[in-house]
Design a protein around this motif. Structure first.
Motif, PDB file in Angstrom:
ATOM      1  N   LYS A 160      35.304   8.949   3.228  1.00 39.18           N
ATOM      2  CA  LYS A 160      35.424  10.232   2.529  1.00 39.18           C
ATOM      3  C   LYS A 160      36.247  10.063   1.235  1.00 39.18           C
ATOM      4  N   TRP A 161      37.264   9.208   1.259  1.00 39.05           N
ATOM      5  CA  TRP A 161      38.096   9.008   0.064  1.00 39.05           C
ATOM      6  C   TRP A 161      37.244   8.453  -1.081  1.00 39.05           C
ATOM      7  N   TRP A 162      36.396   7.482  -0.752  1.00 40.02           N
ATOM      8  CA  TRP A 162      35.550   6.868  -1.788  1.00 40.02           C
ATOM      9  C   TRP A 162      34.570   7.878  -2.350  1.00 40.02           C
ATOM     10  N   ILE A 163      34.051   8.732  -1.477  1.00 43.97           N
ATOM     11  CA  ILE A 163      33.087   9.740  -1.919  1.00 43.97           C
ATOM     12  C   ILE A 163      33.794  10.823  -2.746  1.00 43.97           C
ATOM     13  N   ASP A 164      34.939  11.304  -2.245  1.00 43.64           N
ATOM     14  CA  ASP A 164      35.680  12.361  -2.956  1.00 43.64           C
ATOM     15  C   ASP A 164      36.166  11.896  -4.332  1.00 43.64           C
ATOM     16  N   ASN A 165      36.453  10.614  -4.471  1.00 43.37           N
ATOM     17  CA  ASN A 165      37.003  10.096  -5.729  1.00 43.37           C
ATOM     18  C   ASN A 165      35.970   9.399  -6.603  1.00 43.37           C
ATOM     19  N   ARG A 166      34.701   9.595  -6.294  1.00 41.60           N
ATOM     20  CA  ARG A 166      33.657   8.862  -7.036  1.00 41.60           C
ATOM     21  C   ARG A 166      33.622   9.202  -8.517  1.00 41.60           C
ATOM     22  N   ARG A 167      34.051  10.401  -8.894  1.00 38.94           N
ATOM     23  CA  ARG A 167      33.996  10.796 -10.307  1.00 38.94           C
ATOM     24  C   ARG A 167      35.330  10.614 -11.026  1.00 38.94           C
ATOM     25  N   VAL A 168      36.336  10.165 -10.303  1.00 44.58           N
ATOM     26  CA  VAL A 168      37.653   9.933 -10.918  1.00 44.58           C
ATOM     27  C   VAL A 168      37.542   8.677 -11.783  1.00 44.58           C
ATOM     28  N   PRO A 169      37.993   8.753 -13.047  1.00 45.01           N
ATOM     29  CA  PRO A 169      37.885   7.573 -13.928  1.00 45.01           C
ATOM     30  C   PRO A 169      38.676   6.379 -13.385  1.00 45.01           C
ATOM     31  N   ASP A 170      38.194   5.177 -13.690  1.00 43.54           N
ATOM     32  CA  ASP A 170      38.863   3.948 -13.241  1.00 43.54           C
ATOM     33  C   ASP A 170      40.334   3.942 -13.658  1.00 43.54           C
ATOM     34  N   ALA A 171      40.615   4.370 -14.878  1.00 44.74           N
ATOM     35  CA  ALA A 171      41.987   4.353 -15.391  1.00 44.74           C
ATOM     36  C   ALA A 171      42.916   5.196 -14.516  1.00 44.74           C
ATOM     37  N   THR A 172      42.417   6.313 -14.023  1.00 42.60           N
ATOM     38  CA  THR A 172      43.222   7.196 -13.174  1.00 42.60           C
ATOM     39  C   THR A 172      43.477   6.530 -11.825  1.00 42.60           C
ATOM     40  N   ILE A 173      42.453   5.880 -11.296  1.00 40.22           N
ATOM     41  CA  ILE A 173      42.590   5.174 -10.019  1.00 40.22           C
ATOM     42  C   ILE A 173      43.624   4.056 -10.174  1.00 40.22           C
ATOM     43  N   ILE A 174      43.528   3.323 -11.264  1.00 36.80           N
ATOM     44  CA  ILE A 174      44.458   2.211 -11.512  1.00 36.80           C
ATOM     45  C   ILE A 174      45.885   2.745 -11.640  1.00 36.80           C
ATOM     46  N   ALA A 175      46.047   3.826 -12.396  1.00 32.80           N
ATOM     47  CA  ALA A 175      47.378   4.405 -12.609  1.00 32.80           C
ATOM     48  C   ALA A 175      47.989   4.902 -11.299  1.00 32.80           C
ATOM     49  N   SER A 176      47.158   5.484 -10.429  1.00 35.05           N
ATOM     50  CA  SER A 176      47.708   6.055  -9.197  1.00 35.05           C
ATOM     51  C   SER A 176      47.947   4.985  -8.135  1.00 35.05           C
ATOM     52  N   ALA A 177      47.326   3.822  -8.280  1.00 40.28           N
ATOM     53  CA  ALA A 177      47.499   2.769  -7.281  1.00 40.28           C
ATOM     54  C   ALA A 177      48.730   1.925  -7.554  1.00 40.28           C
ATOM     55  N   LEU A 178      49.137   1.873  -8.813  1.00 41.60           N
ATOM     56  CA  LEU A 178      50.294   1.037  -9.170  1.00 41.60           C
ATOM     57  C   LEU A 178      51.589   1.831  -9.027  1.00 41.60           C
ATOM     58  N   VAL A 219      29.475   6.253   5.349  1.00 44.03           N
ATOM     59  CA  VAL A 219      29.820   4.830   5.221  1.00 44.03           C
ATOM     60  C   VAL A 219      28.824   4.123   4.293  1.00 44.03           C
ATOM     61  N   ALA A 220      27.538   4.410   4.455  1.00 44.73           N
ATOM     62  CA  ALA A 220      26.513   3.774   3.625  1.00 44.73           C
ATOM     63  C   ALA A 220      26.716   4.123   2.149  1.00 44.73           C
ATOM     64  N   TRP A 221      26.998   5.404   1.886  1.00 44.45           N
ATOM     65  CA  TRP A 221      27.208   5.858   0.505  1.00 44.45           C
ATOM     66  C   TRP A 221      28.495   5.252  -0.041  1.00 44.45           C
ATOM     67  N   ALA A 222      29.555   5.316   0.756  1.00 43.39           N
ATOM     68  CA  ALA A 222      30.863   4.815   0.321  1.00 43.39           C
ATOM     69  C   ALA A 222      30.839   3.306   0.060  1.00 43.39           C
ATOM     70  N   GLU A 223      30.045   2.561   0.815  1.00 44.18           N
ATOM     71  CA  GLU A 223      29.934   1.102   0.596  1.00 44.18           C
ATOM     72  C   GLU A 223      29.486   0.834  -0.837  1.00 44.18           C
ATOM     73  N   THR A 224      28.464   1.558  -1.270  1.00 42.74           N
ATOM     74  CA  THR A 224      27.929   1.409  -2.626  1.00 42.74           C
ATOM     75  C   THR A 224      28.980   1.800  -3.664  1.00 42.74           C
ATOM     76  N   LEU A 225      29.635   2.935  -3.438  1.00 38.60           N
ATOM     77  CA  LEU A 225      30.645   3.416  -4.381  1.00 38.60           C
ATOM     78  C   LEU A 225      31.812   2.437  -4.455  1.00 38.60           C
ATOM     79  N   ARG A 226      32.245   1.926  -3.299  1.00 41.75           N
ATOM     80  CA  ARG A 226      33.388   1.007  -3.247  1.00 41.75           C
ATOM     81  C   ARG A 226      33.080  -0.299  -3.989  1.00 41.75           C
ATOM     82  N   THR A 227      31.889  -0.841  -3.744  1.00 42.83           N
ATOM     83  CA  THR A 227      31.495  -2.091  -4.405  1.00 42.83           C
ATOM     84  C   THR A 227      31.525  -1.926  -5.923  1.00 42.83           C
ATOM     85  N   LYS A 228      30.912  -0.837  -6.399  1.00 47.87           N
ATOM     86  CA  LYS A 228      30.847  -0.557  -7.828  1.00 47.87           C
ATOM     87  C   LYS A 228      32.258  -0.364  -8.400  1.00 47.87           C
TER      88      LYS A 228
END
Ligand SMILES: [Zn+2]
Length: 127
Positions: free
Chosen positions: A103-121, A71-80
């Motif tokens: 775990k999702w935030w940690i597992d996806n930390r290296r996924v580019p923003d563009a990929t995250i945006i594309a998969s969320a829409l 949770v502590a690690w994911a908080e930082t990753l999520r904010t960023k």
């Protein structure tokens, strides 16, 4: 071997430099000299983290679930991540704000923003 390196920020810092050949050590020393020293690097990171926190302070984020460490690690990753994505795709933020699994935030930390945006829409309608 300890070597005193003058960093790009102007500060000197001692580093353990190991290389099989002298050229390796020189290359390592040269690379370090082009970077900021540890204190300047940490200070810049702290400023960036504070800016990211301020950029998403108005959002209602779900509490994260997972182990204390996750949770502590994911908080930082999520904010960023949300601060970065918000600039490019405000619509994606709503989706990201509802992801509670640390775990999702940690597992996806290296996924580019563009990929995250594309998969969320939702997929674009076929013309
Ligand atoms: Zn410095």
């Amino acid at each position: 071997m300890q070597r005193l390196i003058t960093h790009s920020c102007g500060h000197d810092q001692s580093h353990g430099i190991n290389g099989h050949f002298a050229a390796d050590s020189d290359r390592q020393a040269s690379r370090l000299s082009r970077q900021k020293c540890r204190s300047c690097y940490d200070a810049a990171n702290a400023v960036r983290a504070a800016e990211d926190s301020a950029a998403i302070a108005d959002l209602a984020l779900v509490p994260l679930t997972g182990s204390e460490k996750q949770v502590a690690w994911a908080e930082t990753l999520r904010t960023k991540r949300i601060a970065a994505v918000r600039k490019r795709s405000p619509k994606t933020v709503e989706c990201l704000a509802s992801i509670a699994d640390a775990k999702w935030w940690i597992d996806n930390r290296r996924v580019p923003d563009a990929t995250i945006i594309a998969s969320a829409l939702p997929p674009a309608p076929i013309a």
